[in-house]
Design an enzyme around this catalytic site. Structure first.
Site, PDB file in Angstrom:
ATOM      1  N   ARG A  99      39.957  45.078  35.943  1.00  0.00           N
ATOM      2  CA  ARG A  99      39.164  44.437  36.995  1.00  0.00           C
ATOM      3  C   ARG A  99      40.077  43.685  37.967  1.00  0.00           C
ATOM      4  NH1 ARG A  99      35.346  39.301  36.871  1.00  0.00           N
ATOM      5  NH2 ARG A  99      33.980  39.723  38.644  1.00  0.00           N
ATOM      6  N   HIS A 121      40.079  43.713  42.049  1.00  0.00           N
ATOM      7  CA  HIS A 121      39.884  42.502  42.854  1.00  0.00           C
ATOM      8  C   HIS A 121      41.116  42.153  43.687  1.00  0.00           C
ATOM      9  CE1 HIS A 121      35.980  40.638  41.153  1.00  0.00           C
ATOM     10  NE2 HIS A 121      35.939  41.955  41.095  1.00  0.00           N
ATOM     11  N   ASN A 142      35.094  35.826  42.122  1.00  0.00           N
ATOM     12  CA  ASN A 142      36.123  36.099  41.126  1.00  0.00           C
ATOM     13  C   ASN A 142      35.791  35.483  39.777  1.00  0.00           C
ATOM     14  OD1 ASN A 142      38.115  37.880  42.071  1.00  0.00           O
ATOM     15  ND2 ASN A 142      38.931  36.301  43.438  1.00  0.00           N
ATOM     16  N   HIS A 194      33.459  50.363  34.538  1.00  0.00           N
ATOM     17  CA  HIS A 194      32.553  49.518  33.757  1.00  0.00           C
ATOM     18  C   HIS A 194      32.314  50.076  32.350  1.00  0.00           C
ATOM     19  CE1 HIS A 194      30.801  47.209  37.461  1.00  0.00           C
ATOM     20  NE2 HIS A 194      32.037  46.896  37.180  1.00  0.00           N
TER      21      HIS A 194
END
Ligand code: HEM
Ligand SMILES: *[C@@H]1O[C@H](CO)[C@@H](O)[C@H](O)[C@H]1NC(C)=O
Ligand SMILES: *[C@@H]1O[C@H](CO)[C@@H](O)[C@H](O)[C@H]1NC(C)=O
Length: 342
Positions: free
Chosen positions: A82, A86, A114, A213
């Site tokens: 992740r 980001h 975040n 995911h």
């Protein structure tokens, strides 16, 4: 391909012509080589094995540290995957997400978007180990991408041959940049597609990339809105289980409670897509890629064929990791990932 072949020949020809004193030869070859590289545009770009000569052990060191971190905390792999998304999403893949708050300027990680970003300590650990063998050479931006690549592989996903050669963001960044660039937890499928289309990803690529995911967790705060009132796109059994996990209706601290992203949240597989077909999507976007006819086709294909998912995920991930990168003389190689070089 063509350009690099002709370059190599040219470089050899050049060195043949140079004689006289040793020093003169070295100086001349060096400057010629710089010109050749500049003209061919290789020095500036990403490539596989960028550190093969300058820091041959960088990737091995990074992998060893990640492996031992993942052995003690198997959920770290999800966190690092992740993290790469980001980072790339805000200013491009340039480690801007690692910069700490400075005075009044709040770090990207201070943004609510975040929330849940964790295990940055692993990146710091890799950086420290790599700095000790080759100082000022390996960027934090590349370390993030290498850690994400290895996280996918350690959890039984594909090995993705990512390029390296990224450089780090060299100016201030802020939580505002993260607020603007990162998707909200409630984003609909249109938002997913627009966000990823900006990186050259088509619909199939976007659905495949969201297959990340398959790893990790989502905190209750990020899907509470779907439990009360109940989102009809979620199976009633599933939402009852979630209400139990999140201790609803008596409210608990929903920033602490969390649910796994799929039934096998420590394994990089296509279970996420199979869960979606059984109406076990946690986030709005997870459910919507099933109900939206543009994306459904891909969900059902990936649920049926894991190799197909891996193949599409690989190309989408490569595309993501090339987004807006700094290369060549742009940016800097930060000495400490949390701070700009003095
Ligand atoms: C529209 C797109 C997306 C949205 C709205 C979204 C949203 C979220 C949210 C809300 C969480 C839960 C965070 C938490 O509560 O701790 C999460 C977790 C996660 N996301 Fe996404 N995401 C998106 C796309 C992606 C992409 C493209 C990737 C990677 C390529 C990714 C990888 C992950 C991973 C691995 C986790 C688990 C993190 C952990 O366990 O710490 N996501 N995402
Ligand atoms: C929970 O997390 C959100 C998002 O980061 C934050 O705005 C809120 O202050 C947190 N609440 C608590 C009780 O920690
Ligand atoms: C699954 O996808 C792979 C990779 O694209 C393909 O080669 C294979 O034929 C597919 N398998 C089935 C059963 O459709």
């Amino acid at each position: 391909m063509k350009a690099s072949c002709s370059c190599r020949t040219l470089r050899m020809d050049l060195s043949k012509f140079v004689g006289v004193s040793c020093l003169f030869v070295i100086v001349l070859i060096c400057s010629m080589e710089m010109i050749v590289l500049r003209v061919c545009g290789q020095a500036g770009g990403l490539k596989i094995g960028f550190y093969d000569l300058s820091c041959p052990n960088a990737e091995i060191i990074a992998r060893q540290i990640l492996r031992s971190a993942a052995n003690t905390d198997p959920t770290a792999t999800a966190a690092l995957l992740r993290l790469a998304f980001h980072d790339c999403q805000v200013n491009g893949c340039d480690a801007s997400i690692l910069l700490k708050s400075s005075g009044k300027i709040k770090a990207e990680t201070a943004s609510d978007k975040n929330f849940g970003i964790r295990r940055l300590d692993i990146i710091d650990q890799i950086k420290a180990a790599v700095e000790s063998v080759c100082p000022n050479t390996v960027s934090c931006a590349d370390i993030i991408i290498m850690a994400a690549r290895d996280s996918i592989f350690f959890t039984s996903g594909p090995f993705i041959a990512v390029e390296t050669g990224r450089r780090d963001h060299a100016t201030f960044t802020s939580s505002l940049a993260a607020d603007q660039a990162l998707p909200v937890a409630t984003v609909p499928v249109d938002g997913l597609l627009q966000t990823l289309a900006a990186k050259g990803l088509d619909i199939g690529d976007s659905v495949a990339l969201l297959g990340a995911h398959t790893l990790g967790v989502t905190h209750c705060i990020n899907f509470l809105n779907r439990l009360n009132p109940q989102d009809p796109r979620m199976s009633p059994f599933f939402s009852s289980a979630l209400k139990f996990i999140c201790r609803l209706p008596s409210s608990f601290n929903n920033n602490i409670t969390f649910a796994p992203n799929d039934l096998t949240s420590l394994v990089f597989d296509n279970q996420y897509f199979r869960d979606l077909l059984a109406r076990r999507g946690l986030l709005t976007v997870d459910s919507e890629i099933v109900t939206d006819p543009r994306t459904f086709e891909f969900v059902s294909q990936f649920a049926a064929n894991q190799s197909l998912f891996f193949q599409r995920f690989t190309s989408a991930f490569l595309q993501l990791t090339r987004y807006n990168v700094l290369t060549g003389n742009n940016g800097q190689v930060r000495r400490k990932c949390g701070f700009l070089n003095p």
